[in-house]
Design an enzyme around this catalytic site. Structure first.
Site, short mmCIF file in Angstrom:
data_model
loop_
_atom_site.label_atom_id
_atom_site.label_comp_id
_atom_site.label_asym_id
_atom_site.label_seq_id
_atom_site.Cartn_x
_atom_site.Cartn_y
_atom_site.Cartn_z
N CYS A 27 -25.61 5.20 7.52
CA CYS A 27 -26.30 4.80 6.30
C CYS A 27 -27.51 5.69 6.00
O CYS A 27 -27.93 5.82 4.85
CB CYS A 27 -26.75 3.34 6.40
SG CYS A 27 -25.40 2.15 6.60
N LYS A 32 0.83 -1.21 0.00
CA LYS A 32 0.00 0.00 0.00
C LYS A 32 0.86 1.25 0.00
O LYS A 32 0.64 2.19 -0.79
CB LYS A 32 -0.90 -0.01 1.23
CG LYS A 32 -1.81 1.20 1.34
CD LYS A 32 -2.25 1.48 2.77
CE LYS A 32 -1.12 2.08 3.58
NZ LYS A 32 -1.55 2.53 4.92
N CYS A 77 -26.42 8.48 3.75
CA CYS A 77 -25.60 8.08 2.60
C CYS A 77 -26.47 7.99 1.36
O CYS A 77 -27.59 7.46 1.40
CB CYS A 77 -24.92 6.74 2.88
SG CYS A 77 -23.89 6.15 1.52
N CYS A 91 -19.00 6.22 6.08
CA CYS A 91 -18.98 4.75 6.16
C CYS A 91 -17.99 4.33 7.25
O CYS A 91 -16.92 3.76 6.99
CB CYS A 91 -18.59 4.16 4.81
SG CYS A 91 -19.00 2.40 4.63
N CYS A 125 -26.58 -0.11 -1.80
CA CYS A 125 -25.51 -0.80 -1.06
C CYS A 125 -26.09 -2.06 -0.40
O CYS A 125 -27.08 -1.98 0.33
CB CYS A 125 -24.91 0.12 0.00
SG CYS A 125 -23.62 -0.66 1.00
#
Length: 408
Positions: free
Chosen positions: A335, A258, A338, A328, A344
Site C-alpha cells: 500500500c 470465468k 500504491c 495488491c 482505498c
C-alpha cells in the site's frame, strides 16, 4: 224450500265478502272499498294492482342498490338498466357518483405504482472514486510487465495455427490456469504445443502422458480428466472447435463462468461478461467497488456488471490481475507505493487471515500448533535470544511455512 233459499243467500254473501277483502280473489271487475266518509265507493282493480306492484318494487330496490353499490364497476354497468322505476332516480345518481369516484381512485393507484417502478429502475449506484482509482491503476500498469502480460491466455496459443486450433489452445490455457501461477501455466502450454495441442491429439493421448505434460499445474489429476472429456466432446460435437456461446462453453467439463467469458473475449473477440478470478474478486472488495461485500467471484462478477460500463469489461480483467500480481498482493499488499492509498478503504490494513477449518490445528478450542522441526540446540538459542531482548517470539515462528501459506 225457503230454508234452502236462505242458506244459498248466506253462502253468496260470505263468498262476496271474501272477494271484497282478499287480493287473491280479485277479478277483472271492480272491488268495493270504503272511503273516509263511510260511504262505499268502487275503485278499479287495475289501479289497485298497480299500487301493490309499485310498492313491491320500492321494497325490492333498497337491498338491490346496496348490493350494486358494493359490486365492481363492470357489474354495476351490467345491472344498471334493470333499475327502471322513476322512483329510484336519486339512487341512480348516488350510484353513478360512487362509481365515478371508484374509477378515479383506481386510475390514481395505477399511476402511482408505475411511477414508483420507474424510479426504482432508474436508480443507479456506482463507487464514489472509481474513475480516479481506475486511472491510477492504469498508470501503475502502464509498464505491462506483470506475469499475466507475458504468460497469460493471450500469449499461450500458437499464432501460426489454424483459427479453430488457436481457439482450442486458448481454452486449454484457461483450464490449466485455474489455481495455478501464470509461469507454470505457460511452461505447461509450451510442452503441450510441442506434443500437438489439438482436440484430436489431446483426446487420443493417454492419461499418464498427458499428466506428465501438464504437471505441476494445480489439481493436475482432475485437469487431465477434464481435458480428455472436453476434447472428446469438441471432436464429436464441434469438429475440434470450441462453442461460440457462454452456454455452450459452460457445458464443457472443467469450464466455469470465468473461463467462458474470457474465452469469448480472447478466442471469439466478443465481450459477454467480466472474467472475475481471485485477483479481481479480492481487489474489487478492497477498493469498495461493490455495493455489498461478496464471498465468491461469481457474485463479484454480477455486482460489477451492474454499474461498470460495458466498454470496460474486457480491460478490467488484465488490469486488476496484473495489479494484484505486483502490488495488491493477497498477503501484505504494498500500500505504501500504491497511488490509491489515500482513497482505498482497505489501505494500510493487514489482510484478514482465513478462519481455519473446524478440527484443524488453528481452530477454536485447545490450541495445538505445529512447531518447526529444529534441533535442541537451535531451540535453546531462540529461547535465549527471546529472553535477552525481552520480546516474545512471533507466532509465525511456531508454524511451518506450509501451514502459514495454508491459513493466510
Amino acid at each position: 224450500m225457503p230454508r234452502n233459499v236462505r242458506c244459498g243467500t248466506n253462502l253468496c254473501s260470505v263468498v262476496q265478502s271474501l272477494k271484497m277483502s282478499s287480493p287473491y280473489f280479485m277479478q277483472s271487475g271492480s272491488v268495493l272499498t270504503r272511503n273516509r266518509s263511510g260511504g262505499a265507493g268502487r275503485v278499479p282493480a287495475a289501479s289497485l294492482r298497480s299500487k301493490l306492484t309499485s310498492s313491491q318494487r320500492d321494497a325490492d330496490t333498497v337491498p338491490a342498490v346496496k348490493v350494486k353499490a358494493e359490486a365492481e364497476e363492470a357489474t354495476v354497468s351490467d345491472l344498471k338498466p334493470s333499475l327502471t322505476p322513476l322512483s329510484t332516480d336519486g339512487c341512480h345518481e348516488r350510484l353513478d357518483a360512487s362509481s365515478r369516484r371508484r374509477r378515479r381512485r383506481q386510475v390514481k393507484v395505477e399511476y402511482d405504482g408505475d411511477d414508483g417502478a420507474s424510479q426504482t429502475k432508474m436508480e443507479h449506484w456506482e463507487p464514489p472514486d472509481w474513475v480516479t482509482q481506475l486511472g491510477f491503476i492504469r498508470e501503475m500498469r502502464s509498464g505491462r510487465d506483470a506475469p499475466v502480460d507475458n504468460m497469460g491466455a493471450e500469449k499461450c496459443y500458437d499464432t501460426e495455427a489454424p483459427a479453430h486450433v488457436r481457439r482450442f489452445q486458448v481454452l486449454v490455457s484457461l483450464m490449466l490456469s485455474s489455481q495455478t501461477k501464470d509461469q507454470v501455466t505457460g511452461a505447461a502450454m509450451q510442452r503441450l504445443r510441442a506434443h500437438g495441442c489439438t482436440a484430436e491429439n489431446i483426446a487420443a493421448t493417454d492419461d499418464k502422458k498427458l499428466g506428465e505434460l501438464i504437471y505441476p499445474v494445480g489439481f493436475w489429476r482432475n485437469k487431465v480428466k477434464f481435458l480428455k472429456q472436453t476434447s472428446a466432446m469438441l471432436v464429436t460435437e464441434f469438429g475440434g472447435d470450441i462453442p461460440s456461446s457462454v452456454e455452450g462453453l459452460v457445458r464443457l467439463p472443467g469450464v466455469g463462468p470465468k473461463m467462458a467469458h474470457l474465452a469469448m473475449d480472447i478466442a471469439w473477440d466478443q465481450v459477454s461478461g467480466i472474467g472475475v478470478d481471485t485477483h479481481v474478486h479480492r481487489i474489487s472488495n478492497r477498493l469498495g467497488w461493490l455495493k455489498k461485500p461478496t464471498k465468491n467471484p461469481e457474485d463479484t462478477r454480477k455486482a460489477l456488471e451492474e454499474w461498470l460500463p460495458r466498454e470496460l469489461w474486457s480491460e478490467i480483467n488484465w488490469l486488476l490481475v496484473g495489479f494484484g500480481q505486483q502490488l495488491c498482493l493477497p498477503v501484505n499488499p504494498l500500500c505504501s507505493v500504491c497511488l490509491n492509498q489515500y482513497s482505498c478503504p482497505s489501505a494500510h490494513k493487514c489482510s484478514p487471515a482465513k478462519r481455519p477449518k473446524p478440527g484443524s490445528p488453528g481452530s477454536a478450542g485447545p490450541v495445538h500448533r505445529i512447531k518447526v522441526e529444529t534441533e535442541p540446540a537451535e531451540e535453546s538459542d531462540v529461547r535465549n535470544k527471546a529472553a535477552a531482548t525481552q520480546e516474545p517470539t512471533s507466532p509465525l515462528t511456531r508454524w511451518t511455512r506450509r501451514q502459514v501459506k495454508k491459513y493466510c
